[in-house]
Design a protein around this motif. Sequence first.
Motif, PDB file in Angstrom:
ATOM      1  N   LYS A 134      -1.290   0.069   8.411  1.00  0.00           N
ATOM      2  CA  LYS A 134      -0.655  -0.748   7.375  1.00  0.00           C
ATOM      3  C   LYS A 134      -0.761  -2.233   7.686  1.00  0.00           C
TER       4      LYS A 134
ATOM      5  N   GLU B 171       1.522  10.025   2.270  1.00  0.00           N
ATOM      6  CA  GLU B 171       2.350   8.858   1.971  1.00  0.00           C
ATOM      7  C   GLU B 171       1.606   7.564   2.287  1.00  0.00           C
TER       8      GLU B 171
ATOM      9  N   TYR C 216       0.659   4.722  -0.598  1.00  0.00           N
ATOM     10  CA  TYR C 216       0.925   3.280  -0.491  1.00  0.00           C
ATOM     11  C   TYR C 216      -0.348   2.484  -0.727  1.00  0.00           C
TER      12      TYR C 216
ATOM     13  N   ARG D 160      -1.476   2.663  -4.386  1.00  0.00           N
ATOM     14  CA  ARG D 160      -0.631   1.935  -5.335  1.00  0.00           C
ATOM     15  C   ARG D 160      -0.886   0.430  -5.259  1.00  0.00           C
TER      16      ARG D 160
ATOM     17  N   ASP E 213       8.932  -1.121  -5.199  1.00  0.00           N
ATOM     18  CA  ASP E 213       8.717  -0.566  -3.867  1.00  0.00           C
ATOM     19  C   ASP E 213       7.298   0.002  -3.816  1.00  0.00           C
ATOM     20  N   PRO E 214       6.395  -0.598  -3.041  1.00  0.00           N
ATOM     21  CA  PRO E 214       5.008  -0.122  -3.055  1.00  0.00           C
ATOM     22  C   PRO E 214       4.824   1.253  -2.419  1.00  0.00           C
ATOM     23  N   ASP E 215       5.817   1.721  -1.649  1.00  0.00           N
ATOM     24  CA  ASP E 215       5.722   3.059  -1.074  1.00  0.00           C
ATOM     25  C   ASP E 215       5.962   4.145  -2.118  1.00  0.00           C
TER      26      ASP E 215
END
Length: 928
Positions: free
Chosen positions: A434, A485, A489, A492, A701-703
């Motif tokens: 990340k 997940e 992220y 998105r 929320d980008p998650d």
Amino acid sequence: MPQRHARRSLVAAARTALPGRLRWTVLAAALAAGLAHAAPRDPTVYQHIGDVANHLASPPADARPMMRWWWFGPAVEKAQLAHEIDQMKWGGIGGVEIQAVYPMALDDPSRGVKNLPFLSAEHLDAVRFANEKGRSAGLRVDLTLGSGWPFGGPHIGIGDAIGKMRVAAIDLPAGASGYALPAVTEGEKIEAVFIGGGTAKEYDATRLRPLKETVAGNGRGAVQPEPAPRVAVYYIASRSGMQVKRPAVGGEGYVLDHMSRRAIDNHLANVGEPLLKAFGDQPPYAIFSDSLESYGTDWTDNFLEEFQRRRGYDLRPYLPLVFSGQGADAPALRHDWALTQTELVEDHYLKPVTAWAHRHGTRFRSQTYGEPPASLSSFRHQDLFEGEGAQYRQFSFTRLASSAAHLYGKPVVSAETWTWLRSPAHTASPLDMKAEADRMFVQGVTQIIGHGWPYSPPNAPEPGYQLYAAAVSNHHQPWYMVMPEVSSYLARVSYLLRQGAPANQVAVLLPNDDVYAINRPGKTSLSGEMPKFIQPALVQQIMDSGHNLDYVDPEAVLRVGLDRYPVLVMPNVTRLAPEVLAKLAAYVKGGGRIIAIGATPSLAPGFKDAQRITAEVKRAAAALFAAGRNVTRIGTDAELGRALQAVLPGDVQLSDARHRVSFVRRKLADADIYFIANTSNEPVSANLAFRQPRRHATRLDPDSGRLAQSALAPRLELAPYESVVYVMSDAPMRGAAPQRKTHDAAVVADLSAGWQVRFPDRAPVTMDKLVSWTDSEATRYFSGQAVYERQVTVTAAQLDGRRVSLDFGTGTPLPDSGVHAHHSGMRAMYEPALRDAAIVTVNGQRAGTLWHPPYRLDVTPFLKAGANAIEVKVANLGVNTLAGRELPDFKLLRLRYGNRFELQDTAKIAPQPAGLLGPVTLVGEAVR
């Protein structure tokens, strides 16, 4: 109908049904229609925030991260290929880029290892199978158009190999009438010979004069004797001899000459055609070329003829100046020499490969920088633009590619990501991934190409194969359980950053002409030399003033213009064409602002007619810099931030931590999207304001894609390496939850002791104190997943009107060395208290995943008054298992195939902390 057959039908119909010129007009249209139908389409770009919001919960598949899929040998078999594709699909991976590289093992039937020679029938059948299986799984399939890198192989004879000028200086003693001629071998040709005073070790190139070579016989040259010593200097078109790096079995050979159309056609015919034929009627989405790394290149066979045609004069008399760098005219001559190389790369490599891709129903994706010296505007000759490098606060190839995409209207710009992440291999965590991906996003990237996914045979010991230098992001990593997940992220954010239009407010003019002039023999590169002009302080001053930036080059100024940028920065630009200065004058007249740092234009770019053009440049520059308040001159990069703020306040304004926060903005018809990342290992707490606010603000929320209403000037609170998206819109966003604030945070329960921990195939252990798995001899070298279980009792009063979160503690920042050189080993400079990913279950319900800060999860919906069962499945890194055993001995492999790789940083392999390290608490906050 298969596309290839459809095109044939169109052609046949046009031939038989129509006469004469009309027949060929319709035939051309039919072919164009067929090809357009065959080529993949760009992703949909929305201009209204309502359309964008419709896909936040589940971003389109084309935004998912891809993986570079290394086939070692290639020794692959279909069942394992199918298994790995299924694992990719499960992990949310959107596609693969197949790349055949060096072998990792010798053929061994007992172990099921068979290296399939590159382009053999078995290898091509594996390519066919992977494409069919990948397509059926919904994955995009791309293909590297070669083995290893750069392009080349056994089909490239010496005449098509990288060209390089060889200078041979021969001593002629006083009174000598003859001398030994230089040996001219295969692939070489004498371009020119000069003679003058001096010795082979020291001579004045400006005083050399052409020598008409006279051969006396027996390999000797003849000259008229003179009383002083002299030197004969031969300019011999030669070859660098560079071999393909990391080739597959059967892919060995010379790297091709990227400036030679013959070499490119040779490669397409002998490598491209067989590979594309293996794809049948389902061509790859794109064919791929890695960065230009043709080391030593500075010449090609017909260079003198091409130079004469393009530059308008004969270079031959000036070869001593070009290759020595001596004399006042050398920089201008070198400019023209290097510029010609750029044009040859464009005309003989980029354009033909792109056209070839289109004829085969695919696209060309390329990292177009390196050697030879491709420019930013060279990208325009291909379909898909790609960069690499997480150096977001200094000159980077990533921003080079994204700037080209912004200028030339491409919504997708990809980046080779995680290339040198957290070395040695198997040490990178999702947090590391990340941290680097966010630095790509703030540079304008909208497609992550993970580097990568090593194919591993079923019998390979865990954690499987690895490329010699790269992160491993496949299912052999214990933390892969949270890859869905992670992929969500990345997808998105990639999707969001494709929407609308780019909105960087500051452009930096790349001084291409100045860089061409400092190029030197054996290393001609624009991207490699550009950091001498675009230094870190310049980029940092722009970013810390609240702006993001694009690069532009003179070609883009002429072709695209600067209207989208309120401010142009010119860093020490001295060589510039008068027509570019005319564009800059029009830009200023139209309201654009220029900030010039240091020197300003005063020289013609090149050599021909330089005196007249230099005078024009000086007149035009004088007029431009007399334009009043729209033009500012400063002395150094350090003054840029203040000068920029004076003419254009920051797009994003922070009360603190400006150097730790980076952003990128996309502009829609009715909204602005701001992706904001804390790129540091310290928390951020600052007031946030936008220079161009709209009527409504929404926090995304980008998650998860969840939306919440926000203040127009919110308080920005970000954990280390955390990111957020703000949407400023004209109308409220549908589905945004009301803005809620929390207060009076208090610990409901301390859960730092009393956990039952289950490791695979071991009896459960009780941890009265949370410690790293590496503290125990039994689990020191364990890589995998362990389950932590315990109960916690809460009362109804503790739940009423409160948000209750499971908090796994804060980590420890490490001394931050930042992102440095390309091979620096980027990582998150942070030691979290949860190592390295977790899935949390409360009362049998999955509550969520944790893989980056803040390691805190809202569990309110899952708790009940009374006893609650908490389960945390924790996964660590693959390196711990690797650290517990001997590394493989590649001696026999190297005796068979040569030394094609060295595993990187093996001396640093060591078990890393793992598990829950504590403290773990249940925290309640009142909500209003």
